[in-house]
Scaffold this active site. Structure first.
Site, PDB file in Angstrom:
ATOM      1  N   TYR A  19     -12.826  45.360  -5.535  1.00  0.00           N
ATOM      2  CA  TYR A  19     -12.884  44.076  -6.233  1.00  0.00           C
ATOM      3  C   TYR A  19     -13.988  44.070  -7.287  1.00  0.00           C
ATOM      4  O   TYR A  19     -13.828  43.463  -8.355  1.00  0.00           O
ATOM      5  CB  TYR A  19     -13.127  42.945  -5.226  1.00  0.00           C
ATOM      6  CG  TYR A  19     -11.925  42.634  -4.371  1.00  0.00           C
ATOM      7  CD1 TYR A  19     -11.037  41.625  -4.729  1.00  0.00           C
ATOM      8  CD2 TYR A  19     -11.665  43.350  -3.203  1.00  0.00           C
ATOM      9  CE1 TYR A  19      -9.928  41.332  -3.950  1.00  0.00           C
ATOM     10  CE2 TYR A  19     -10.561  43.073  -2.419  1.00  0.00           C
ATOM     11  CZ  TYR A  19      -9.691  42.065  -2.799  1.00  0.00           C
ATOM     12  OH  TYR A  19      -8.584  41.789  -2.028  1.00  0.00           O
ATOM     13  N   HIS A  36       2.822  36.729   1.225  1.00  0.00           N
ATOM     14  CA  HIS A  36       2.218  37.811   0.449  1.00  0.00           C
ATOM     15  C   HIS A  36       2.628  39.202   0.922  1.00  0.00           C
ATOM     16  O   HIS A  36       2.640  40.148   0.137  1.00  0.00           O
ATOM     17  CB  HIS A  36       0.692  37.665   0.537  1.00  0.00           C
ATOM     18  CG  HIS A  36      -0.087  38.688  -0.204  1.00  0.00           C
ATOM     19  ND1 HIS A  36       0.071  38.947  -1.548  1.00  0.00           N
ATOM     20  CD2 HIS A  36      -1.062  39.546   0.226  1.00  0.00           C
ATOM     21  CE1 HIS A  36      -0.766  39.894  -1.927  1.00  0.00           C
ATOM     22  NE2 HIS A  36      -1.464  40.278  -0.868  1.00  0.00           N
ATOM     23  N   ASP A  74      -0.426  44.352  -3.620  1.00  0.00           N
ATOM     24  CA  ASP A  74      -1.777  43.802  -3.641  1.00  0.00           C
ATOM     25  C   ASP A  74      -2.690  44.737  -4.466  1.00  0.00           C
ATOM     26  O   ASP A  74      -2.317  45.135  -5.571  1.00  0.00           O
ATOM     27  CB  ASP A  74      -2.272  43.597  -2.200  1.00  0.00           C
ATOM     28  CG  ASP A  74      -3.584  42.841  -2.100  1.00  0.00           C
ATOM     29  OD1 ASP A  74      -3.569  41.612  -2.247  1.00  0.00           O
ATOM     30  OD2 ASP A  74      -4.621  43.493  -1.881  1.00  0.00           O
TER      31      ASP A  74
END
Length: 289
Positions: free
Chosen positions: A214, A270, A110
């Site tokens: 982010y 995931h 991730d």
């Protein structure tokens, strides 16, 4: 703080190091430093070092395992700046260097996969493994950011709003839902596991730090494009869950690397290290040997 995983006499210990003026918490286990290759395991969002708990004991039979909390997360310091993937990677390389390591096996999932990629663009590594994530500015990034499955990319980049809506009582709801929505095997996460992740982002400033990772995506994309191709002799493993990004991982990373292998873990969403730990252990052992 969750109990450390111990298996077959392999002990793990909480440690801390001051790197670039930031205290980085990490867990260390396996052979004594200097007697075996180092494997660096880098977590994603909304997780911390604990996401690797199922794979650490087995991998520590052959590798000295370093499992950090990224700057801003869990028990690491939470400064207001420094969340580009290049800086997060530099933090980890500084940690590795302090421990006497040089070329290490770098594994990231991730957000941690983005950090692992940035590590390999800046520092020599033995191998690079990227797990179930797009890479800013690379491959199909421009298409991915329009995919409804990553709606959170835009939400997390909105300044101040995610913190205002989530912090102060809604962390558990948001984080547990976030994980459940991306997992194929939801039973892979216990109540205690979820509590660990919620705690990691409930420290003052931790959720904001996660959002800052982010908010740096535009800079990360510029940095990755400027870095150019990965070294031609670098072995790269690109894996994902067959229910998530697995089918496109090799092509995605292969746009910037020559020697790429990988694909999908079966019956997996995931969270590879938690949904299918045995498959991931085997894949890493086969690849890194």
């Amino acid at each position: 703080m969750s109990a450390l995983p111990n298996c077959l006499g392999i002990q793990f210990h909480h440690k801390a190091a001051d790197v670039h003026g930031v205290k980085i918490h990490y867990v260390l286990g396996g052979p004594v430093l200097g007697t075996a290759p180092i494997m660096l395991l880098i977590h994603g969002f909304p997780q911390n070092w604990w996401e690797w708990r199922h794979v650490m004991p087995e991998l520590a039979k052959d590798y000295t395992i370093i499992v950090p909390d990224l700057r801003g997360v869990g028990l690491s310091d939470r400064p207001h700046v420094g969340y580009s993937k290049r800086q997060l990677a530099a933090d980890l390389q500084g940690l590795v260097s302090q421990l006497g390591g040089e070329r290490v096996h770098v594994v990231g999932h991730d957000i941690g996969g983005m950090v692992a990629y940035a590590y390999a663009t800046q520092f020599p590594v033995r191998t690079l493994s990227i797990l179930d994530v797009p890479i800013p500015g690379i491959g199909d990034w421009d298409r991915v950011v329009q995919d409804p499955r990553v709606w959170h990319f835009a939400f997390h980049q909105k300044h101040d709003l995610p913190e205002a809506l989530i912090c102060g009582g809604r962390e558990h709801l948001y984080i547990t839902t976030f994980i459940a929505d991306r997992a194929h095997i939801r039973g892979a996460f216990s109540t205690e596991d979820m509590a660990e992740y919620v705690a990691a982002y409930s420290h003052p400033g931790a959720f904001r730090a996660g959002m800052e990772m982010y908010r740096q995506f535009s800079q990360d994309a510029e940095d990755n494009r400027a870095a150019g191709q990965l070294p031609s002799d670098l072995k790269v493993l690109a894996l994902g869950g067959d229910k998530r990004w697995g089918p496109v991982m090799v092509k995605r990373v292969g746009s910037m690397a020559v020697n790429v292998q990988g694909g999908s873990l079966a019956e997996c969403g995931h969270f590879l290290a938690e949904e299918q730990p045995a498959q991931l252990i085997q894949a890493l052992q086969d690849f890194c040997r």
